[in-house]
Design an enzyme around this catalytic site. Structure first.
Site, PDB file in Angstrom:
ATOM      1  CB  VAL B  15      -0.957   0.003   1.214  1.00 52.95           C
ATOM      2  CG1 VAL B  15      -1.822   1.256   1.206  1.00 52.95           C
ATOM      3  CG2 VAL B  15      -1.818  -1.255   1.221  1.00 52.95           C
ATOM      4  NE  ARG B  46      10.699  -3.752   9.081  1.00 52.75           N
ATOM      5  CZ  ARG B  46       9.843  -4.729   9.364  1.00 52.75           C
ATOM      6  NH1 ARG B  46       9.940  -5.370  10.502  1.00 52.75           N
ATOM      7  NH2 ARG B  46       8.899  -5.077   8.521  1.00 52.75           N
ATOM      8  CE  LYS B 106      -5.924  -4.653   8.295  1.00 47.97           C
ATOM      9  NZ  LYS B 106      -5.702  -4.097   6.958  1.00 47.97           N
ATOM     10  CD  GLU B 130     -13.715   4.490   4.544  1.00 44.78           C
ATOM     11  OE1 GLU B 130     -14.342   5.381   5.131  1.00 44.78           O
ATOM     12  OE2 GLU B 130     -14.141   3.323   4.432  1.00 44.78           O
ATOM     13  CB  VAL B 133     -13.026  -1.650   7.662  1.00 43.94           C
ATOM     14  CG1 VAL B 133     -14.122  -2.669   7.348  1.00 43.94           C
ATOM     15  CG2 VAL B 133     -12.671  -1.686   9.135  1.00 43.94           C
ATOM     16  CB  ILE B 137     -15.267  -0.970   0.196  1.00 50.35           C
ATOM     17  CG1 ILE B 137     -14.828  -2.119  -0.696  1.00 50.35           C
ATOM     18  CG2 ILE B 137     -16.774  -0.804   0.172  1.00 50.35           C
ATOM     19  CD1 ILE B 137     -15.248  -3.487  -0.158  1.00 50.35           C
ATOM     20  CG  ASP B 202      -7.327  -8.792   8.924  1.00 47.75           C
ATOM     21  OD1 ASP B 202      -6.628  -7.772   9.033  1.00 47.75           O
ATOM     22  OD2 ASP B 202      -8.210  -8.926   8.052  1.00 47.75           O
ATOM     23  CE  LYS B 206      -9.320  -5.993   7.318  1.00 48.44           C
ATOM     24  NZ  LYS B 206      -9.095  -7.013   6.275  1.00 48.44           N
ATOM     25  N   GLY B 315      -5.298  -5.229  -1.338  1.00 47.14           N
ATOM     26  CA  GLY B 315      -4.456  -4.913  -2.484  1.00 47.14           C
ATOM     27  C   GLY B 315      -3.959  -3.491  -2.418  1.00 47.14           C
TER      28      GLY B 315
END
Lengths: 371, 371
Positions: B15, B46, B106, B130, B133, B137, B202, B206, B315
Site C-alpha cells: 500500500v 526498515r 486495524k 477508512e 476496513v 470500499i 484480522d 476490522k 491490495g
C-alpha cells in the site's frame, strides 16, 4: 452553545413526513457531537388541512413557501416538493440568500445543476443532495470524499425502483407490461402518470447527478439516450415502455435479464457516453440479480477498481436517512455534496454509447448487452 | 495559496508504495479544489536499500520513523507499517503533537482505539482510518456522515480476503484447507505466518473498527468470538483453521456456503454481540456469493434499512484509494473518520452471539446459520 439551525421543510409527501417526524421527535439525536442543533421552523405545503390531518402541528404550516424561504427565521431549506417549478426558484432564492439547501430533487438538479452549483459556490451556501440518487444508499458523498483520489472510468446501475419492480414482476410472473404497470399503480409503486419513471426520465436525471460527482460535468439531460435502437433501424419507445414479456423470455433463455440500466462512461478524449436504456445483463451478475425495488450502483475507478453500493433506493424512511444525514452535515458546516471537487462545467452533451454486444429481441428492439 | 501539507509515510509495503507513487506523480490531482496541496516530505522504512531498489528517491528515505514523525517538517503522518509497536507509539506521538494521522492499521485501532481517539479529541488532530476496513470500499466514512441519522441494529460482512479466497477455493475445487493455504501463500494471497488471517484476528480487528462507527463503542477485541462451538460442547479451532472440505460439501448440500463472517448486533438493552466466526450463509444470497478476495459489508439501520457496500477489500491500489482519500480529507480540514459522532466509550465487552439456527458440520463444529 451554538444557536440552533432553523429548518424549513418544503413539501410534506412520503419523504417530507418522515423528515418532519424525525425533526420533531428526535431533536437531540439529530444534533451531531460537534454540530448545531436542528430545529424545525416551518413546513410549506399546498394543502394545509391535509397536512394537519397527517399529524403536522398547524402552527408550523404555511402555504407560502417563498415567504418561508425568505424569512430570516429560516437558516436551512429542505426542498422535497419535487418537479421543476417552483422548486428551482425556491432553491435558487435560498442559496442566493446564503442559506443551505438540502434537496432530493433530481429533476431540478439534472436541469438546473450548473446554475444552482454556481450560485452555491458564489454565496458559499451548501447545496446537499445525497437523497437525489439511490434513496438512502450513500453514493454521492463517498464519490466526492472517500473516493476523491480516483479517476472514474464508468458508473452504472439500477436507480429506478418502479421500472425494476415492473421488469422483475414481468420476468418472474410472465405477465405483460401494461398489466404489471396497472398493478404497480394500485400498489403505490408507480404513479398515476408513470411516464417519468417508465420512459427513463427519472433514471436519466439520476445519471446526470451521478456523472456530476464522478466526472465533474453536468450532462445535458436530453443527451442521455433513453430510446433503444431498433433492429430495423431508428429508435424505439423510450425507457421500458416497449419491453415485452417475449423480450424478457428470450433474454432469459440466453441467461440475460432485461433491466433499465443507467450507464456513463468516460473516454480518454474527454467524451462521456451516457444512457438510461433497457439493457441485457447476465442473470448471474449482481446487476442481473438486483430485483424489485432494490437499487445498485457500481463505479469503476482508478486506483480503487469496482466498488458497489446497494440498498433500498426509494421510500420515505430510507430516503429520509439521506436527507437527515445531509442536514446533520449542514449543521457541522461540512459544505456541499461535491465537497472538495472542482467546479463542474455545465451543459455537457453526452454521446450515445455504442454497444459492443447487442441482443436483438422479439419486439424488434436491439438492447445493449452489459457484462 | 495555502501552504502545502507535508506528508510523512511510515512503511513502504504494497500500500505504501502506491501512496508514495501517487504523491510523487499526481501532486496536482491530489489537491482538492478547496484544500491544501499534499507534498511528500519523507518515507520511513526498515531497509533503505530495498526501498531505493523499489524506486523510491533516496533523498526521501529514512530508517528513523520517530524522527520523521517529530520533525516540524512533517504535518501529516501516514502510518502503513501495520502491527502493534512501533506503530501505536508513532501514531500517538503524532496526534499528541497535533499532527493528523492517516492509517490502515486495524490491529492498532482494535487494541488502542480508545487511547488514540482520546488523544485526537484532546489535541484536535484528525485521525482517519477508512483503509482499515474493506480496503478501498467506502464504509467507515459513510457510516458517520451520510448515514449519521440512523440508529444501527447490526453490521455484518466478509472483510478478510485471504480466508474468503481459501474457503472459495476449497468449495469450488473440493480441496483441503492445508493444500489451498499453501497455494495461497505461494500466490501471495496469504502471508508466511497466516495466523492473523486464518484464525480470524484480522476480521475481528476490522469488526471492532466497524462497531466503533456503527455503535459508538470500542469493543474489547478479545471479546469478539472467533472459535466455533462444537457439537460435543466446548469450542473448536479459531477462525477457519478447523473448517474441512467435508464441512463445506455438507453445507453446500443444504444450499449453504461456509464463510468467515463478522457480525455485531446491538440489542436495546445496550448489549453488543460480536463474532468473527465461520458461518453458514445461503448460497443464493449476496454474502453467500461474495467469492474470492471480494469484501462485502452490510449494515442494518433505522430508518434506512439494509445498505450494502462491496468491492476489492485488499491490495495496494484499492487500499491506496482510501489512504489518499483520507489525505485529501485532511487537506480540506474534514476532521476524523468518526466525523460528528460522539466520543466512543472504550473497552466494551461484547457478548458471544447466540445463533437461532445452527449447522452441525461433519468436523464436529456447530456453525451459526446467518440468513
Amino acid at each position: 452553545m451554538t444557536a440552533p439551525l432553523r429548518v424549513a421543510v418544503l413539501g410534506a409527501g412520503t419523504v417530507g413526513r418522515e423528515v418532519i417526524r424525525a425533526l420533531l421527535d428526535r431533536p437531540g439525536s439529530l444534533r451531531s457531537a460537534d454540530g448545531a442543533r436542528l430545529e424545525l421552523g416551518g413546513v410549506a405545503v399546498r394543502d394545509i388541512a391535509r397536512a394537519v390531518a397527517a399529524g403536522i402541528p398547524e402552527a408550523l404550516l404555511t402555504d407560502a413557501p417563498a415567504h418561508l424561504v425568505a424569512t430570516p427565521e429560516t437558516d436551512v431549506v429542505v426542498e422535497l416538493m419535487g418537479g421543476d417549478e417552483p422548486a428551482r426558484t425556491l432553491i435558487a432564492a435560498a442559496l442566493t440568500a446564503g442559506k443551505a439547501v438540502v434537496t432530493a430533487n433530481k429533476h431540478v438538479l439534472a436541469r438546473h445543476g450548473p446554475e444552482l452549483e454556481a450560485i452555491a459556490r458564489r454565496t458559499g451556501a451548501a447545496l446537499r443532495f445525497e437523497a437525489a440518487v439511490g434513496g438512502g444508499i450513500p453514493v454521492l458523498g463517498p464519490l466526492a470524499l472517500d473516493l476523491a483520489a480516483n479517476r472514474f472510468e464508468a458508473v452504472r446501475g439500477i436507480v429506478n425502483g418502479t421500472t425494476n419492480f415492473i421488469l422483475t414482476a414481468m420476468a418472474s410472473e410472465g405477465r405483460a407490461y401494461a398489466d404489471v404497470l396497472a398493478d404497480a399503480q394500485r400498489a403505490g409503486f408507480a404513479e398515476a402518470d408513470p411516464r417519468g419513471d417508465v420512459e427513463g426520465v427519472d433514471a436519466a436525471n439520476k445519471l446526470v447527478v451521478l456523472a456530476r460527482q464522478a466526472f465533474g460535468r453536468w450532462l445535458e439531460v436530453g443527451s442521455v439516450a433513453r430510446m433503444p435502437e431498433l433492429v430495423a433501424g431508428g429508435l424505439g419507445a423510450p425507457g421500458i415502455t416497449g419491453v415485452t414479456m417475449e423480450d424478457i423470455a428470450a433474454a432469459a433463455a440466453r441467461g440475460l435479464a432485461i433491466k433499465l440500466v443507467v450507464s456513463a462512461v468516460w473516454s480518454d478524449d474527454g467524451v462521456i457516453s451516457a444512457a438510461a436504456l433497457p439493457s441485457a445483463v447476465p442473470l448471474d451478475t449482481p446487476l442481473g440479480r438486483a430485483d424489485g425495488v432494490l437499487n445498485r450502483i457500481e463505479v469503476d475507478g482508478v486506483p480503487v477498481g469496482r466498488v458497489a453500493f446497494a440498498g433500498p433506493g426509494a421510500g420515505g424512511p430510507a430516503t429520509s436517512s439521506a436527507v437527515l444525514g445531509d442536514l446533520m452535515a449542514v449543521a457541522r458546516g461540512a459544505g456541499s455534496t461535491w465537497a472538495g471537487l472542482a467546479a463542474a462545467a455545465g451543459s455537457f452533451i453526452a454521446n450515445r454509447p455504442t454497444a459492443s454486444e447487442t441482443f436483438d429481441a422479439p419486439s424488434g428492439a436491439r438492447y445493449p448487452v452489459l457484462r
